[in-house]
Design a protein around this motif. Structure first.
Motif, PDB file in Angstrom:
ATOM      1  N   LEU A 125       0.831  -1.200   0.000  1.00 23.61           N
ATOM      2  CA  LEU A 125       0.000   0.000   0.000  1.00 23.61           C
ATOM      3  C   LEU A 125       0.868   1.254   0.000  1.00 23.61           C
ATOM      4  O   LEU A 125       1.804   1.376   0.782  1.00 23.61           O
ATOM      5  CB  LEU A 125      -0.910  -0.001   1.233  1.00 23.61           C
ATOM      6  N   ASP A 126       0.543   2.159  -0.880  1.00 21.69           N
ATOM      7  CA  ASP A 126       1.230   3.443  -0.967  1.00 21.69           C
ATOM      8  C   ASP A 126       0.162   4.534  -0.886  1.00 21.69           C
ATOM      9  O   ASP A 126      -0.788   4.522  -1.673  1.00 21.69           O
ATOM     10  CB  ASP A 126       1.990   3.532  -2.296  1.00 21.69           C
ATOM     11  N   PRO A 127       0.278   5.465   0.073  1.00 18.30           N
ATOM     12  CA  PRO A 127      -0.748   6.516   0.211  1.00 18.30           C
ATOM     13  C   PRO A 127      -0.967   7.335  -1.048  1.00 18.30           C
ATOM     14  O   PRO A 127      -2.000   7.988  -1.186  1.00 18.30           O
ATOM     15  CB  PRO A 127      -0.190   7.394   1.344  1.00 18.30           C
ATOM     16  N   SER A 128       0.001   7.310  -1.971  1.00 17.62           N
ATOM     17  CA  SER A 128      -0.142   8.102  -3.192  1.00 17.62           C
ATOM     18  C   SER A 128      -0.979   7.398  -4.258  1.00 17.62           C
ATOM     19  O   SER A 128      -1.316   8.011  -5.279  1.00 17.62           O
ATOM     20  CB  SER A 128       1.240   8.426  -3.779  1.00 17.62           C
ATOM     21  N   PHE A 129      -1.318   6.120  -4.045  1.00 14.97           N
ATOM     22  CA  PHE A 129      -2.105   5.400  -5.045  1.00 14.97           C
ATOM     23  C   PHE A 129      -3.491   6.031  -5.195  1.00 14.97           C
ATOM     24  O   PHE A 129      -4.138   6.378  -4.201  1.00 14.97           O
ATOM     25  CB  PHE A 129      -2.294   3.938  -4.651  1.00 14.97           C
ATOM     26  N   PRO A 130      -3.976   6.149  -6.434  1.00 16.64           N
ATOM     27  CA  PRO A 130      -5.344   6.639  -6.629  1.00 16.64           C
ATOM     28  C   PRO A 130      -6.350   5.611  -6.137  1.00 16.64           C
ATOM     29  O   PRO A 130      -6.072   4.407  -6.120  1.00 16.64           O
ATOM     30  CB  PRO A 130      -5.427   6.825  -8.146  1.00 16.64           C
ATOM     31  N   ILE A 131      -7.506   6.080  -5.739  1.00 20.75           N
ATOM     32  CA  ILE A 131      -8.590   5.216  -5.252  1.00 20.75           C
ATOM     33  C   ILE A 131      -9.739   5.292  -6.245  1.00 20.75           C
ATOM     34  O   ILE A 131     -10.149   6.374  -6.656  1.00 20.75           O
ATOM     35  CB  ILE A 131      -9.049   5.651  -3.850  1.00 20.75           C
ATOM     36  N   SER A 132     -10.250   4.126  -6.632  1.00 19.07           N
ATOM     37  CA  SER A 132     -11.365   4.110  -7.580  1.00 19.07           C
ATOM     38  C   SER A 132     -12.712   4.090  -6.869  1.00 19.07           C
ATOM     39  O   SER A 132     -13.720   4.522  -7.423  1.00 19.07           O
ATOM     40  CB  SER A 132     -11.257   2.912  -8.523  1.00 19.07           C
ATOM     41  N   LYS A 133     -12.741   3.578  -5.632  1.00 17.23           N
ATOM     42  CA  LYS A 133     -13.970   3.572  -4.837  1.00 17.23           C
ATOM     43  C   LYS A 133     -13.581   3.724  -3.375  1.00 17.23           C
ATOM     44  O   LYS A 133     -12.829   2.920  -2.842  1.00 17.23           O
ATOM     45  CB  LYS A 133     -14.758   2.284  -5.058  1.00 17.23           C
ATOM     46  N   GLU A 134     -14.118   4.760  -2.746  1.00 18.26           N
ATOM     47  CA  GLU A 134     -13.714   5.097  -1.382  1.00 18.26           C
ATOM     48  C   GLU A 134     -14.003   3.960  -0.395  1.00 18.26           C
ATOM     49  O   GLU A 134     -14.845   3.095  -0.638  1.00 18.26           O
ATOM     50  CB  GLU A 134     -14.428   6.375  -0.922  1.00 18.26           C
ATOM     51  N   TYR A 135     -13.305   4.014   0.718  1.00 14.49           N
ATOM     52  CA  TYR A 135     -13.424   3.001   1.762  1.00 14.49           C
ATOM     53  C   TYR A 135     -14.858   2.859   2.255  1.00 14.49           C
ATOM     54  O   TYR A 135     -15.523   3.850   2.556  1.00 14.49           O
ATOM     55  CB  TYR A 135     -12.508   3.354   2.925  1.00 14.49           C
ATOM     56  N   ASN A 136     -15.330   1.614   2.305  1.00 21.00           N
ATOM     57  CA  ASN A 136     -16.646   1.291   2.842  1.00 21.00           C
ATOM     58  C   ASN A 136     -16.445   0.643   4.205  1.00 21.00           C
ATOM     59  O   ASN A 136     -16.000  -0.506   4.293  1.00 21.00           O
ATOM     60  CB  ASN A 136     -17.372   0.324   1.897  1.00 21.00           C
TER      61      ASN A 136
END
Length: 201
Positions: A125-136
């Motif tokens: 996991l890298d905090p800079s990675f884009p997210i396609s669907k926010e945390y549920n």
């Protein structure tokens, strides 16, 4: 979250040291992550490096080694309530145009292939990675675009790709992005059990 990340990073270093000392490949050395990969038949949760994992993970491994998995139906079943439960899945491995990349925050996954084969991509996991669907928070899952794992669409030899045969298991911590259920050469019927081990509220 940062404490959990640090904790599993240290576990990853410990796994690597144990792997080097034993001369056996026991981890997927993906940019320092803590993915443990091996055969369930050889796993000893009471001995290093598996003994370094949280108690709930060790309980899940012990349950896997003692349970009659052949009699479990598809679906979810509780081991210790919401703190430790399993999901039995049966499916056909997906083509590499259908890649789902995910991670969790409250649970560690133990994934064991019982029948068939599949490949799983994994990445620290890298905090800079884009997210396609926010945390549920209800489902404890966050999704990432497949572009974070470009190696999955190539034949590149990489330790970020796990080849899961029957009897192989892998442990995915909150540090580890993973993309599973993927075919190797062609679609195959797969039977897999996932143990969900709660390690945070």
């Amino acid at each position: 979250m940062s404490k959990i990340f640090l904790s599993f990073t240290l576990i990853g270093v410990f796994i690597m040291m144990c792997s080097l000392a034993s001369g056996q490949e026991t981890r997927c050395a993906c940019r320092g992550n803590a993915v443990y990969f091996g055969k369930l038949a050889d796993a000893d949760p009471s001995a290093p490096p598996l003994s370094a994992f949280p108690e709930m993970v060790r309980k899940g491994l012990n349950w896997l080694k003692s349970a009659d998995l052949s009699k479990l139906p598809k679906g979810r079943g509780e081991i210790e309530g919401k703190d430790l439960y399993y999901i039995m899945e049966e499916y056909e491995s997906r083509p590499l145009v259908d890649i789902v990349v995910e991670s969790h925050r409250k649970y560690v996954d133990i994934q064991l292939v019982l029948e068939g084969r599949e490949q799983i991509g994994t990445l620290l996991l890298d905090p800079s990675f884009p997210i396609s669907k926010e945390y549920n928070p209800e489902k404890d899952i966050v999704f990432y675009p497949e572009t974070v794992m470009p190696f999955l669409k190539t034949k590149e030899e990489t330790r970020n790709r796990l080849i899961m045969n029957a009897g192989n298991f892998a442990i995915f911590t909150p540090n580890d992005l993973h993309a599973g259920c993927l075919q190797i050469d062609q679609p195959e019927k797969v039977r897999k059990i996932i143990i969900k081990c709660k390690i945070a509220d």
